[in-house]
Write a protein that holds these residues in place. Structure first.
Motif, PDB file in Angstrom:
ATOM      1  N   UNK A  16       0.829  -1.197   0.000  1.00  0.00           N
ATOM      2  CA  UNK A  16       0.000   0.000   0.000  1.00  0.00           C
ATOM      3  C   UNK A  16       0.862   1.245   0.000  1.00  0.00           C
ATOM      4  N   UNK A  17       0.256   2.385  -0.368  1.00  0.00           N
ATOM      5  CA  UNK A  17       0.977   3.648  -0.502  1.00  0.00           C
ATOM      6  C   UNK A  17       0.328   4.681   0.413  1.00  0.00           C
ATOM      7  N   UNK A  18       1.156   5.326   1.218  1.00  0.00           N
ATOM      8  CA  UNK A  18       0.678   6.383   2.104  1.00  0.00           C
ATOM      9  C   UNK A  18       1.312   7.706   1.690  1.00  0.00           C
ATOM     10  N   UNK A  19       0.477   8.653   1.253  1.00  0.00           N
ATOM     11  CA  UNK A  19       0.954   9.962   0.812  1.00  0.00           C
ATOM     12  C   UNK A  19       0.733  10.974   1.931  1.00  0.00           C
ATOM     13  N   UNK A  20       1.806  11.603   2.356  1.00  0.00           N
ATOM     14  CA  UNK A  20       1.783  12.449   3.548  1.00  0.00           C
ATOM     15  C   UNK A  20       1.759  13.930   3.177  1.00  0.00           C
ATOM     16  N   UNK A  21       0.684  14.594   3.512  1.00  0.00           N
ATOM     17  CA  UNK A  21       0.491  16.035   3.429  1.00  0.00           C
ATOM     18  C   UNK A  21       0.163  16.568   2.034  1.00  0.00           C
ATOM     19  N   UNK A  22       1.103  16.613   1.127  1.00  0.00           N
ATOM     20  CA  UNK A  22       0.864  17.322  -0.141  1.00  0.00           C
ATOM     21  C   UNK A  22      -0.012  16.516  -1.097  1.00  0.00           C
ATOM     22  N   UNK A  23      -1.110  17.083  -1.594  1.00  0.00           N
ATOM     23  CA  UNK A  23      -1.966  16.370  -2.551  1.00  0.00           C
ATOM     24  C   UNK A  23      -1.227  15.969  -3.824  1.00  0.00           C
ATOM     25  N   UNK A  24      -0.201  16.737  -4.181  1.00  0.00           N
ATOM     26  CA  UNK A  24       0.557  16.444  -5.408  1.00  0.00           C
ATOM     27  C   UNK A  24       1.135  15.032  -5.400  1.00  0.00           C
ATOM     28  N   UNK A  25       1.477  14.513  -4.210  1.00  0.00           N
ATOM     29  CA  UNK A  25       2.081  13.184  -4.142  1.00  0.00           C
ATOM     30  C   UNK A  25       1.055  12.106  -4.497  1.00  0.00           C
ATOM     31  N   UNK A  26      -0.161  12.284  -4.034  1.00  0.00           N
ATOM     32  CA  UNK A  26      -1.229  11.349  -4.404  1.00  0.00           C
ATOM     33  C   UNK A  26      -1.493  11.404  -5.897  1.00  0.00           C
ATOM     34  N   UNK A  27      -1.551  12.618  -6.437  1.00  0.00           N
ATOM     35  CA  UNK A  27      -1.816  12.798  -7.871  1.00  0.00           C
ATOM     36  C   UNK A  27      -0.702  12.180  -8.704  1.00  0.00           C
ATOM     37  N   UNK A  28       0.554  12.351  -8.253  1.00  0.00           N
ATOM     38  CA  UNK A  28       1.701  11.846  -9.019  1.00  0.00           C
ATOM     39  C   UNK A  28       1.804  10.327  -8.990  1.00  0.00           C
ATOM     40  N   UNK A  29       1.503   9.721  -7.836  1.00  0.00           N
ATOM     41  CA  UNK A  29       1.686   8.274  -7.712  1.00  0.00           C
ATOM     42  C   UNK A  29       0.473   7.491  -8.200  1.00  0.00           C
ATOM     43  N   UNK A  30      -0.670   8.148  -8.379  1.00  0.00           N
ATOM     44  CA  UNK A  30      -1.910   7.450  -8.722  1.00  0.00           C
ATOM     45  C   UNK A  30      -1.813   6.586  -9.985  1.00  0.00           C
TER      46      UNK A  30
END
Length: 360
Positions: free
Chosen positions: A88-102
């Motif tokens: 699993x992937x946990x993205x901490x704080x910045x929304x950009x990290x979720x958008x980039x790894x999606x």
């Protein structure tokens, strides 16, 4: 279980991002108890000493001068390497990290959990929520977007790090400071109402002739705000309060604890509508707190909340805390720390995140 964390910076000394060090340390410790592993992708790294052995950190290279394009390619390379291996992937704080790894999460069928705190809805928050499988946040005010994916956990204070040195209110603690120390940690900016603190000090020292008061301000603002800091110092000098104030420039996240622990009182001048973490950290360290932040009415009693821009009210409440008996001080500090342990504890937040991955 193998988890992948994506965050901005891992550096225990960083004044702004140092809390991320505590996050990955706590996640790795919880995974280690079950023979799990943690990988971290970060934009940059600094002091990463004393982290668990089951934790591996991969920096995109900003600390070495890597430009945006090189960091982009480094991210792709690391995503292709680490995403297939994780659970699993946990993205901490910045929304950009979720958008980039999606896109990588979708290709390799991995779930994403995001942690985000922001008081206003914005397009990146909406996109992050659409792409993540779950979004964890502290309170409704720190994540106002309505979604079935949102899970509220309370704030994330590391109570194993932010803790008192002595037993607050004990006999040995009652005489630790011959000078009553009043602490503020925050960005010294024009909208932070530092004039109220100085006016309150003027009332206490020049008008009411209180002795042995020391106001300590730890400034977390950047250098471009030096003009305002200079103005504050001038006001302090004009009021003949120079001997009662100390303004300290940025200190590392790791150093803040000694200031919290040594303070008799922590004063926060915020008018924000969200929970301020410095107040929670002070509470965890055994300091009594006063704030004008009305959001704390759900946590603090009325005698610990003063009126906005009201130095007379602040001065009166500082006096009340200063005059507390040892027994009253101990009762108050125990109650404040218990609030953090029960409702704003990083350990509890981390366990909930790991549990989510296990049960989905």
């Amino acid at each position: 279980m193998k988890l992948l964390v994506i965050t901005r910076k891992i550096d225990r000394d960083d004044p702004q991002a140092g809390f991320a060090y505590g996050w990955v340390k706590k996640i790795a410790e919880n995974l280690r108890a079950e023979n799990g592993e943690l990988s971290v992708i970060c934009l940059e790294k600094g002091d990463i000493t004393a982290l668990p052995e089951n934790l591996e950190i991969f920096s995109l290279g900003k600390e070495k001068g890597a430009g945006r394009l090189l960091r982009y390619f480094n991210f792709i390379k690391l995503a292709l390497k680490l995403v297939p291996k994780c659970d699993g992937i946990f993205c901490h704080m910045n929304p950009e990290y979720t958008i980039a790894i999606a896109p990588f999460a979708k290709i390799f069928h991995k779930r994403i959990v995001s942690w985000y705190t922001h008081t206003k809805i914005n397009p990146k928050m909406k996109k992050m929520t659409a792409l993540a499988n779950a979004v964890f946040s502290a309170t409704e005010k720190t994540f106002p977007l309505k979604s079935a994916k949102v899970i509220l956990t309370g704030n994330s204070i590391d109570v194993d790090f932010f803790k008192p040195t002595l037993n607050p209110g004990s006999v040995e603690d009652s005489g630790r400071n011959l000078i009553f120390k009043i602490l503020n940690i925050g960005k010294v900016l024009p909208n932070k109402n530092y004039e109220t603190l100085i006016d309150a000090a003027d009332i206490l020292i020049n008008q009411q002739k209180n002795e042995n008061l020391k106001f300590i301000i730890v400034n977390g603002a950047s250098a471009e705000n030096n003009n305002y800091v200079g103005n504050i110092k001038n006001i302090i000098d004009e009021r003949k309060l120079k001997n009662n104030f100390e303004i300290i420039d940025k200190i590392s996240n790791f150093e803040t604890i000694k200031y919290y622990q040594d303070a008799d009182l922590f004063v926060n001048l915020s008018t924000a509508e969200s929970i301020n973490k410095t107040i929670l950290e002070a509470m965890a360290c055994g300091a009594i707190v006063l704030t004008s932040n009305q959001s704390f009415k759900q946590i603090l009693s009325n005698d610990l909340i003063f009126n906005v821009n009201d130095p007379a009210d602040l001065a009166a409440k500082i006096t009340a805390v200063k005059n507390m008996t040892v027994e009253k001080r101990r009762e108050t500090t125990d109650k404040l720390r218990e609030e953090i342990i029960k409702n704003h504890n990083l350990e509890n937040v981390v366990k909930k995140i790991i549990s989510w991955f296990k049960n989905k």
